[in-house]
Design a protein around this motif. Structure first.
Motif, PDB file in Angstrom:
ATOM      1  N   ALA A  12       0.813  -1.215   0.000  1.00  0.00           N
ATOM      2  CA  ALA A  12       0.000   0.000   0.000  1.00  0.00           C
ATOM      3  C   ALA A  12       0.850   1.270   0.000  1.00  0.00           C
ATOM      4  N   HIS A  13       1.993   1.216   0.633  1.00  0.00           N
ATOM      5  CA  HIS A  13       2.853   2.399   0.712  1.00  0.00           C
ATOM      6  C   HIS A  13       4.282   1.988   1.035  1.00  0.00           C
ATOM      7  N   GLY A  14       5.181   2.918   0.823  1.00  0.00           N
ATOM      8  CA  GLY A  14       6.576   2.671   1.159  1.00  0.00           C
ATOM      9  C   GLY A  14       6.830   3.027   2.615  1.00  0.00           C
ATOM     10  N   TYR A  15       8.100   3.073   2.971  1.00  0.00           N
ATOM     11  CA  TYR A  15       8.451   3.451   4.337  1.00  0.00           C
ATOM     12  C   TYR A  15       9.516   4.531   4.305  1.00  0.00           C
ATOM     13  N   GLN A  16       9.240   5.608   5.020  1.00  0.00           N
ATOM     14  CA  GLN A  16      10.193   6.705   5.114  1.00  0.00           C
ATOM     15  C   GLN A  16      10.580   6.902   6.567  1.00  0.00           C
ATOM     16  N   GLY A  17      11.851   7.177   6.794  1.00  0.00           N
ATOM     17  CA  GLY A  17      12.289   7.372   8.159  1.00  0.00           C
ATOM     18  C   GLY A  17      13.603   8.115   8.246  1.00  0.00           C
ATOM     19  N   LEU A  18      13.994   8.433   9.462  1.00  0.00           N
ATOM     20  CA  LEU A  18      15.277   9.080   9.735  1.00  0.00           C
ATOM     21  C   LEU A  18      16.070   8.220  10.699  1.00  0.00           C
ATOM     22  N   ARG A  19      17.368   8.131  10.443  1.00  0.00           N
ATOM     23  CA  ARG A  19      18.262   7.423  11.358  1.00  0.00           C
ATOM     24  C   ARG A  19      19.329   8.395  11.825  1.00  0.00           C
ATOM     25  N   SER A  20      19.610   8.344  13.116  1.00  0.00           N
ATOM     26  CA  SER A  20      20.653   9.186  13.692  1.00  0.00           C
ATOM     27  C   SER A  20      21.836   8.318  14.084  1.00  0.00           C
ATOM     28  N   LEU A  21      22.999   8.654  13.546  1.00  0.00           N
ATOM     29  CA  LEU A  21      24.235   7.932  13.866  1.00  0.00           C
ATOM     30  C   LEU A  21      25.157   8.884  14.620  1.00  0.00           C
ATOM     31  N   LEU A  22      25.500   8.511  15.832  1.00  0.00           N
ATOM     32  CA  LEU A  22      26.328   9.361  16.682  1.00  0.00           C
ATOM     33  C   LEU A  22      27.718   8.747  16.841  1.00  0.00           C
ATOM     34  N   PHE A  23      28.739   9.595  16.713  1.00  0.00           N
ATOM     35  CA  PHE A  23      30.121   9.126  16.783  1.00  0.00           C
ATOM     36  C   PHE A  23      30.969  10.026  17.672  1.00  0.00           C
TER      37      PHE A  23
END
Length: 247
Positions: A138-149
């Motif tokens: 029905a739909h795709g998936y959108q998201g945000l990922r935070s990578l901390l270093f």
């Protein structure tokens, strides 16, 4: 003797500059070779690649690539690709294999990943991965990922290491969250239709450092349904400074 001291200082400064971590944006793209009239399956990736300090850069780049392998996949297991070109090829190959098995079905696959250096200080480096994938349904998936270093070592920093006292910070944040989303203090955190696990407030999986403050970002399904979309809370640093170990 004076000239020797001056030269030593100059050499030190040059060495320090030459080891300064820098980022170069690299782009990758792959499109299906199968005939298609519209919505031809395609995947594009723009990602910051660390350079100039081999040990630190290698650690950061490996982590970023491993996260993209978690995002770009089809099936039960991640692809075994060892570089971005191979990863994109594997994604398109999966589509083409499926299309050949079911030639009468339409599969308008798509993937778009954009990475950027969100924040950088002496103690923390934050890379954001903005991603969208669609492999049918029905739909795709959108998201945000935070990578901390840790910018000095290139090692990942977990959310747990950001705070002096996580429990106290959570209590503070819950009050702010309830106020923003109009959830009564004497009601369940899910009283207005949210989906926190076990009816208990929790911090998001992704926390961002931004120029404006600390951003708590709940992707779809993490605290609410897909229809309700992601939830977020931006906290100015002046409000959270006392809770933070790293700034």
């Amino acid at each position: 003797m004076k000239h020797t001291v001056v030269f030593a200082i100059f050499l030190f400064l040059m060495t320090s500059c030459s080891n300064e971590l820098i980022f170069e944006t690299q782009s990758f793209q792959k499109t299906t070779t199968l005939a298609c009239k519209e919505n031809c399956p395609e995947i594009t990736v723009k990602i910051p690649v660390a350079k100039n300090n081999p040990v630190v850069a290698d650690s950061i780049n490996k982590k970023v690539f491993s996260v993209l392998k978690e995002i770009i996949y089809f099936g039960e297991k991640p692809y075994t690709s060892t570089d971005y070109n191979g990863l994109l090829t594997s994604f398109i190959d999966s589509y083409e294999k499926l299309q050949k098995e079911f030639p009468n079905d339409m599969f308008g696959w798509e993937a778009k990943i954009i990475g950027s250096v969100k924040y950088q200080s002496e103690s923390i480096l934050n890379i954001e991965i903005d991603h969208y994938t669609y492999t049918g349904g029905a739909h795709g998936y959108q998201g945000l990922r935070s990578l901390l270093f840790d910018p000095a070592t290139g090692k990942s920093i977990s959310n747990a290491k950001l705070f002096r006292d996580k429990k106290t910070f959570m209590a503070f944040v819950e009050k702010k969250f309830r106020a923003k989303y109009k959830i009564p203090a004497n009601k369940s955190i899910n009283a207005t239709g949210l989906m926190f696990e076990d009816e208990k407030f929790s911090l998001p999986q992704n926390i961002f450092y931004t120029d404006k403050g600390l951003l708590l970002y709940y992707n779809s399904y993490e605290a609410a349904s897909y229809a309700d979309g992601p939830k977020e809370l931006l906290l100015p640093y002046i409000e959270v400074e006392e809770f933070l170990r790293l700034k």
